[in-house]
Motif scaffolding. Structure first.
Motif, PDB file in Angstrom:
ATOM      1  N   PRO A   1       0.811  -1.218   0.000  1.00  0.00           N
ATOM      2  CA  PRO A   1       0.000   0.000   0.000  1.00  0.00           C
ATOM      3  C   PRO A   1       0.843   1.265   0.000  1.00  0.00           C
ATOM      4  O   PRO A   1       0.528   2.211  -0.735  1.00  0.00           O
ATOM      5  CB  PRO A   1      -0.803  -0.126   1.288  1.00  0.00           C
ATOM      6  CG  PRO A   1      -0.849  -1.589   1.587  1.00  0.00           C
ATOM      7  CD  PRO A   1       0.433  -2.154   1.056  1.00  0.00           C
ATOM      8  N   ALA A   2       1.920   1.307   0.783  1.00  0.00           N
ATOM      9  CA  ALA A   2       2.686   2.547   0.908  1.00  0.00           C
ATOM     10  C   ALA A   2       3.249   2.993  -0.435  1.00  0.00           C
ATOM     11  O   ALA A   2       3.445   4.180  -0.669  1.00  0.00           O
ATOM     12  CB  ALA A   2       3.819   2.369   1.912  1.00  0.00           C
ATOM     13  N   LEU A   3       3.540   2.044  -1.325  1.00  0.00           N
ATOM     14  CA  LEU A   3       4.148   2.404  -2.604  1.00  0.00           C
ATOM     15  C   LEU A   3       3.113   2.856  -3.626  1.00  0.00           C
ATOM     16  O   LEU A   3       3.459   3.323  -4.696  1.00  0.00           O
ATOM     17  CB  LEU A   3       4.945   1.223  -3.171  1.00  0.00           C
ATOM     18  CG  LEU A   3       6.052   0.652  -2.282  1.00  0.00           C
ATOM     19  CD1 LEU A   3       6.910  -0.311  -3.077  1.00  0.00           C
ATOM     20  CD2 LEU A   3       6.908   1.754  -1.689  1.00  0.00           C
ATOM     21  N   SER A   4       1.832   2.695  -3.290  1.00  0.00           N
ATOM     22  CA  SER A   4       0.803   3.085  -4.247  1.00  0.00           C
ATOM     23  C   SER A   4       0.326   4.508  -3.991  1.00  0.00           C
ATOM     24  O   SER A   4      -0.727   4.900  -4.466  1.00  0.00           O
ATOM     25  CB  SER A   4      -0.364   2.103  -4.201  1.00  0.00           C
ATOM     26  OG  SER A   4      -1.007   2.198  -2.953  1.00  0.00           O
ATOM     27  N   GLY A   5       1.095   5.258  -3.236  1.00  0.00           N
ATOM     28  CA  GLY A   5       0.701   6.636  -2.964  1.00  0.00           C
ATOM     29  C   GLY A   5       1.887   7.574  -2.961  1.00  0.00           C
ATOM     30  O   GLY A   5       3.025   7.168  -3.182  1.00  0.00           O
ATOM     31  N   ILE A   6       1.604   8.839  -2.741  1.00  0.00           N
ATOM     32  CA  ILE A   6       2.667   9.841  -2.640  1.00  0.00           C
ATOM     33  C   ILE A   6       2.733  10.325  -1.197  1.00  0.00           C
ATOM     34  O   ILE A   6       1.711  10.667  -0.602  1.00  0.00           O
ATOM     35  CB  ILE A   6       2.417  11.027  -3.588  1.00  0.00           C
ATOM     36  CG1 ILE A   6       2.469  10.541  -5.036  1.00  0.00           C
ATOM     37  CG2 ILE A   6       3.432  12.137  -3.352  1.00  0.00           C
ATOM     38  CD1 ILE A   6       2.319  11.646  -6.055  1.00  0.00           C
ATOM     39  N   LEU A   7       3.928  10.312  -0.658  1.00  0.00           N
ATOM     40  CA  LEU A   7       4.125  10.778   0.709  1.00  0.00           C
ATOM     41  C   LEU A   7       4.154  12.299   0.728  1.00  0.00           C
ATOM     42  O   LEU A   7       4.874  12.921  -0.060  1.00  0.00           O
ATOM     43  CB  LEU A   7       5.444  10.221   1.258  1.00  0.00           C
ATOM     44  CG  LEU A   7       5.861  10.711   2.635  1.00  0.00           C
ATOM     45  CD1 LEU A   7       5.065   9.994   3.715  1.00  0.00           C
ATOM     46  CD2 LEU A   7       7.351  10.512   2.873  1.00  0.00           C
ATOM     47  N   PHE A   8       3.357  12.899   1.583  1.00  0.00           N
ATOM     48  CA  PHE A   8       3.420  14.332   1.845  1.00  0.00           C
ATOM     49  C   PHE A   8       3.934  14.487   3.260  1.00  0.00           C
ATOM     50  O   PHE A   8       3.229  14.177   4.204  1.00  0.00           O
ATOM     51  CB  PHE A   8       2.032  14.979   1.732  1.00  0.00           C
ATOM     52  CG  PHE A   8       1.588  15.261   0.321  1.00  0.00           C
ATOM     53  CD1 PHE A   8       1.382  14.226  -0.580  1.00  0.00           C
ATOM     54  CD2 PHE A   8       1.368  16.570  -0.106  1.00  0.00           C
ATOM     55  CE1 PHE A   8       0.957  14.484  -1.885  1.00  0.00           C
ATOM     56  CE2 PHE A   8       0.943  16.842  -1.404  1.00  0.00           C
ATOM     57  CZ  PHE A   8       0.746  15.793  -2.292  1.00  0.00           C
ATOM     58  N   LYS A   9       5.180  14.939   3.373  1.00  0.00           N
ATOM     59  CA  LYS A   9       5.766  15.048   4.699  1.00  0.00           C
ATOM     60  C   LYS A   9       5.971  16.520   5.030  1.00  0.00           C
ATOM     61  O   LYS A   9       6.612  17.247   4.286  1.00  0.00           O
ATOM     62  CB  LYS A   9       7.099  14.299   4.726  1.00  0.00           C
ATOM     63  CG  LYS A   9       7.732  14.249   6.095  1.00  0.00           C
ATOM     64  CD  LYS A   9       9.034  13.496   6.032  1.00  0.00           C
ATOM     65  CE  LYS A   9       9.742  13.577   7.370  1.00  0.00           C
ATOM     66  NZ  LYS A   9      11.086  13.035   7.270  1.00  0.00           N
ATOM     67  N   ARG A  10       5.418  16.922   6.154  1.00  0.00           N
ATOM     68  CA  ARG A  10       5.484  18.336   6.555  1.00  0.00           C
ATOM     69  C   ARG A  10       6.905  18.695   6.938  1.00  0.00           C
ATOM     70  O   ARG A  10       7.546  17.984   7.716  1.00  0.00           O
ATOM     71  CB  ARG A  10       4.547  18.527   7.751  1.00  0.00           C
ATOM     72  CG  ARG A  10       4.473  19.928   8.297  1.00  0.00           C
ATOM     73  CD  ARG A  10       3.503  20.742   7.508  1.00  0.00           C
ATOM     74  NE  ARG A  10       3.955  22.128   7.488  1.00  0.00           N
ATOM     75  CZ  ARG A  10       3.267  23.111   6.909  1.00  0.00           C
ATOM     76  NH1 ARG A  10       2.130  22.843   6.306  1.00  0.00           N
ATOM     77  NH2 ARG A  10       3.720  24.331   6.925  1.00  0.00           N
ATOM     78  N   ILE A  11       7.435  19.767   6.351  1.00  0.00           N
ATOM     79  CA  ILE A  11       8.698  20.319   6.823  1.00  0.00           C
ATOM     80  C   ILE A  11       8.464  21.799   7.082  1.00  0.00           C
ATOM     81  O   ILE A  11       7.391  22.317   6.787  1.00  0.00           O
ATOM     82  CB  ILE A  11       9.842  20.146   5.795  1.00  0.00           C
ATOM     83  CG1 ILE A  11       9.408  20.677   4.435  1.00  0.00           C
ATOM     84  CG2 ILE A  11      10.281  18.701   5.694  1.00  0.00           C
ATOM     85  CD1 ILE A  11      10.523  20.813   3.438  1.00  0.00           C
ATOM     86  N   GLU A  12       9.470  22.455   7.601  1.00  0.00           N
ATOM     87  CA  GLU A  12       9.320  23.889   7.849  1.00  0.00           C
ATOM     88  C   GLU A  12       9.019  24.595   6.529  1.00  0.00           C
ATOM     89  O   GLU A  12       9.711  24.378   5.533  1.00  0.00           O
ATOM     90  CB  GLU A  12      10.615  24.429   8.448  1.00  0.00           C
ATOM     91  CG  GLU A  12      10.374  25.575   9.403  1.00  0.00           C
ATOM     92  CD  GLU A  12      11.671  26.035  10.037  1.00  0.00           C
ATOM     93  OE1 GLU A  12      11.862  27.244  10.160  1.00  0.00           O
ATOM     94  OE2 GLU A  12      12.491  25.162  10.380  1.00  0.00           O
ATOM     95  N   LEU A  13       8.020  25.412   6.501  1.00  0.00           N
ATOM     96  CA  LEU A  13       7.639  26.189   5.327  1.00  0.00           C
ATOM     97  C   LEU A  13       7.240  25.343   4.117  1.00  0.00           C
ATOM     98  O   LEU A  13       7.365  25.778   2.980  1.00  0.00           O
ATOM     99  CB  LEU A  13       8.777  27.131   4.908  1.00  0.00           C
ATOM    100  CG  LEU A  13       9.182  28.192   5.907  1.00  0.00           C
ATOM    101  CD1 LEU A  13      10.404  28.936   5.413  1.00  0.00           C
ATOM    102  CD2 LEU A  13       8.020  29.166   6.157  1.00  0.00           C
ATOM    103  N   GLY A  14       6.811  24.126   4.324  1.00  0.00           N
ATOM    104  CA  GLY A  14       6.362  23.374   3.160  1.00  0.00           C
ATOM    105  C   GLY A  14       6.237  21.878   3.375  1.00  0.00           C
ATOM    106  O   GLY A  14       6.033  21.416   4.502  1.00  0.00           O
ATOM    107  N   PHE A  15       6.370  21.172   2.281  1.00  0.00           N
ATOM    108  CA  PHE A  15       6.240  19.720   2.296  1.00  0.00           C
ATOM    109  C   PHE A  15       7.335  19.080   1.470  1.00  0.00           C
ATOM    110  O   PHE A  15       7.841  19.690   0.518  1.00  0.00           O
ATOM    111  CB  PHE A  15       4.897  19.295   1.686  1.00  0.00           C
ATOM    112  CG  PHE A  15       3.724  19.498   2.593  1.00  0.00           C
ATOM    113  CD1 PHE A  15       3.304  18.481   3.438  1.00  0.00           C
ATOM    114  CD2 PHE A  15       3.041  20.708   2.597  1.00  0.00           C
ATOM    115  CE1 PHE A  15       2.211  18.674   4.275  1.00  0.00           C
ATOM    116  CE2 PHE A  15       1.944  20.903   3.431  1.00  0.00           C
ATOM    117  CZ  PHE A  15       1.530  19.879   4.271  1.00  0.00           C
TER     118      PHE A  15
END
Lengths: 365, 454
Positions: A151-165
């Motif tokens: 499942p994890a490979l069938s999506g796009i990771l959006f990871k929060r960083i400072e001032l963005g993703f």
């Protein structure tokens, strides 16, 4: 319900919502679109329970109400109607559609059977101009593996960083990563995985209006909206692979090459690489880079590519398809390629876009 | 949110679902209920997980059905609560089809010891193989192939009679390649196992997976390849595997009991490919070689065995497998009786075994086997004629009757048409002499003995 609209508006809206109508669906209600009036607007929605799409049609409401209409049939019908006004009137168990000189009566199922797509939008985590978000997604999306059983490979990771993703996608053989910056400081922390299937739909939205992304963690819900068009999906509840540890920190060879020239070379070699599992070799020398492939039963070919080299000479082999996939989305004239040895992943970067990288695992030959 | 799913709720929900299945449409069941998991049941409430709000919205309309199904399973509740959460059902997850993600797999570990290769004995290495004139060419070719798989002789085809060390040599190649390239993909397989895999792949309609498995290896070793004779589908599969491996630079090593051209019912295209690389034969070990093998095996076992004992064993047994067996018997005898391994102990042990195993063997069996082997009639064997071929067969019969049955020379003489015991003695000595120096006769004797033991 008694409503009317322009046939081209209906056509556009139906074509969009039909993306969520699956022919493989086993629930009859899901092969229908729901037309309903809410707060003076005409809403059209469809879902296959994985993705839901809702949009608004400009039109005139004479009498509020709702109707569910077989989606494919409806679109086919609308496609044949002349441009101009279409009116729709519900009757007991059916709906009458009149466009030009055509009058059609369609069986309907009770609208109550149609599932509610969402209760609330959730927390807005991101808002970007359509075009810039779509460009980023295009450079990432092709790497995700939609058919993956992981499942994890069938999506796009959006990871929060400072001032963005940071956005990351991988299919286990290659990886794309891009940083995006956002203006506002949202309260959202942590990371989510958005299904590639939903992201693909986002690419069909307009370029000239902002796109907003909402998350409702409690509902396991991801919602992407542009004006009155909304895509609803479910977050992927899985652990994304630790991509940070596979990102190379330095390189012993670095070249800059014209994207079109490299793309042509790879395309040529790909013809000969069909027989050998698409293997093509990049042989980097001081003066030039040779792109080559072999077909034992046909022959071989070598294309020399001009480039500028920093560092040492090196050889590496890739799957030609992976290279072509990347080159198809690379949107700068020059691209940079970095590597440390034939067994380590090669990294491609776009000259003038420091926030993007694409990594491909080499083939051992 | 963590949920501990007890066996009880799992089983309860399974039962409830089978009830629900009869109540709702198949579409509802597949699209909605199949994705649910019962998380918890307490006095009043059942908590059910479903993937999304949309699914839950539709499920809520079936609450009465759910309540009824649970009450049929002896659980009565007042409320059904749904939680949006994706729970991967183990039984629904496609087994063995996990997408591999080599990017994230840990660095291949250098193995500390061998033995990772399935079906390959780790003690079968080049170092433990006794080399003499009879297998030198095969040995050198195998080493070359192991050093540079795919580039020297491809395929390497090794043939020779049973028990000459073909398997040892092939596994030595596998072990050697594995030592210097631990991440090389190596498959060692017998042709019977290969056949089984082909059959299984066809049965389960999954030939693509099998093709991938065999066509992606760096080294493919197939033992006893003669057994694919007459199996058309297997031959076809092997043919394609063969071509794709050779094209991709994979090394192939094959063994058989005869050269490719003599394998019957083998498609010509396959036969010619088998012979397209290097074909080497291993002759049966001669006396010195057999002695050397015994000494080498003993050394591996860390048991001191004298030259005399080794010679005694080498004299009695012809093929390497029996040599090993005989050595083990002598060692076991020495351990159980507490005696040192001496020539006497060896002879007694080996003779004992002979009588035991051959108690069921009749003199006629031996005569028939010899006649069958040389294509003569028993009357000719027992008759007066003294053609060279008959004399040889007769002497072999004498030898076998004496050694296998342990009967007296006079008796042997009587069985073979009333010959004098000195004639018999001469015949037996002659064969013994041949055995020590001439490999051809010993090969024939192994063949006849094999026929005897069925």
């Amino acid at each position: 319900m008694k409503i009317s609209f322009l046939s081209e508006n209906l056509q556009k809206a139906l074509a969009l919502t039909n993306h969520a109508v699956s022919t493989k669906n086993q629930l009859p209600i899901l092969s229908h679109v729901l037309l309903e009036t809410r707060e003076g607007k005409i809403y059209l929605s469809a879902t296959d329970l994985e993705i839901g799409i809702e949009t608004v049609i400009q039109g005139v409401i004479e009498e509020a109400g709702s109707a569910t209409i077989p989606a494919k049939l409806f679109l086919e019908l609308v496609n044949t109607l002349p441009a101009g006004k279409v009116s729709l009137v519900t009757q007991e168990g059916s709906v009458q559609i009149v466009g030009g000189k055509t009058k059609t009566t369609l069986q309907t199922v009770p609208p109550e059977e149609f599932p509610k797509l969402y209760e609330r939008k959730g927390e807005k985590i991101l808002s970007l101009p359509g075009k810039s978000l779509q460009n980023v997604l295009k450079r990432i999306l092709f790497t995700a593996s939609i058919e993956s059983t992981r499942p994890a490979l069938s999506g796009i990771l959006f990871k929060r960083i400072e001032l963005g993703f940071i956005l990351v996608a991988t299919d286990g053989y290659r990886l794309s990563l891009e940083k995006i910056t956002t203006e506002e400081q949202a309260g959202f922390e942590g990371s989510i995985i958005i299904p590639a299937k939903l992201i693909k739909e986002v690419l069909s939205l307009r370029e000239d209006a902002p796109i907003d992304v909402y998350v409702d963690g409690q509902q396991n819900q991801i919602l992407v909206a542009q004006e009155e068009t909304v895509f609803i999906g479910r977050l992927i509840d899985a652990e994304f692979p630790n991509y940070e540890k596979i990102l190379p920190t330095d390189a012993s060879t670095e070249i800059t090459v014209d994207k079109d020239v490299l793309q042509r070379a790879v395309k040529t070699c790909a013809i000969f690489a069909r027989e050998t599992a698409n293997i093509i070799t990049l042989s980097i020398q001081k003066e030039k880079m040779s792109v080559s492939s072999k077909a034992p039963s046909l022959g071989e070919n070598v294309v020399d590519v001009d480039m500028t080299l920093k560092g040492e000479e090196n050889d590496i082999a890739f799957n030609a398809r992976y290279l072509l996939d990347f080159l198809a989305v690379a949107d700068t004239q020059d691209i940079r390629f970095e590597m440390t040895g034939p067994l380590n992943s090669g990294v491609f970067r776009l000259a003038g876009n420091a926030s993007y990288l694409h990594l491909i695992m080499p083939i051992r030959v | 949110m963590t949920h501990t799913m007890t066996v009880d709720t799992k089983l309860l929900w399974k039962n409830a679902l089978s009830n629900i299945k009869t109540e709702v449409s198949i579409g509802n069941f597949v699209m909605l209920f199949r994705q649910t998991t019962l998380l918890e049941v307490n006095d009043t409430t059942a908590t059910i997980a479903a993937p999304s709000a949309m699914v839950i919205n539709l499920l809520q309309r079936h609450t009465p059905v759910i309540k009824k199904a649970l009450s049929l399973a002896q659980v009565s509740i007042e409320h059904v609560v749904f939680v949006p959460k994706t729970i991967v059902h183990e039984e629904n997850a496609p087994a063995g089809k996990q997408t591999s993600s080599p990017l994230f797999s840990p660095e291949p570990q250098k193995p500390l010891s061998l033995g990772h290769l399935p079906r390959v004995r780790q003690d079968y290495t080049f170092a433990t193989l006794a080399v003499s004139a009879s297998n030198q060419l095969a040995f050198v070719s195998a080493q070359t192939v192991a050093d540079k798989p795919g580039t020297s002789y491809n395929p390497l085809f090794i043939y020779g009679p049973v028990g000459v060390g073909k398997t040892h040599l092939m596994q030595a190649i596998a072990n050697a390649v594995y030592v210097h390239t631990p991440d090389a993909k190596i498959i060692y397989i017998t042709s019977e196992e290969f056949t089984n895999e082909v059959v299984e792949a066809i049965r389960s309609n999954d030939t693509a997976r099998m093709k991938r498995r065999f066509r992606s290896v760096n080294l493919l070793i197939i033992d006893d390849v003669q057994f694919i004779a007459g199996k058309d589908k297997v031959q076809e599969e092997l043919f394609h595997t063969f071509n794709s491996l050779i094209d991709n630079g994979g090394q192939i090593v094959l063994s058989s009991d005869r050269p490719p051209s003599e394998i019957k019912k083998l498609e010509a295209r396959l036969s010619s490919r088998f012979a397209g690389g290097l074909t080497v034969d291993i002759e049966p070990p001669d006396f010195e070689m057999r002695t050397a093998i015994v000494l080498k095996k003993a050394e591996q076992l860390h048991i001191p065995v004298s030259m005399d004992v080794a010679k005694a064993i080498a004299e009695k047994e012809q093929d390497t497998r029996s040599l090993e067996g005989a050595l083990h018997r002598v060692i076991t005898q020495s351990k159980t009786t507490g005696q040192e391994i001496s020539l006497d102990l060896a002879e007694i042990t080996l003779n004992e075994k002979r009588q035991k195993t051959n108690s069921l063997l009749h003199s006629e069996d031996i005569i028939n086997s010899v006649c069958l082997f040389y294509n003569i009639k028993p009357t000719q064997l027992k008759g007066p004629k003294r053609d060279a071929s008959l004399v040889k067969a007769r002497q072999i019969a004498m030898y076998l009757l004496t050694k296998e049955l342990g009967i007296t020379l006079v008796e042997v003489g009587n069985i073979l048409g009333g010959r004098d015991h000195t004639t018999v003695m001469h015949g037996v000595r002659k064969i013994e002499g041949f055995l020590v120096e001439k490999s051809r006769i010993s090969e024939e004797i192994v063949g006849i003995s094999k026929g005897l033991r069925g």
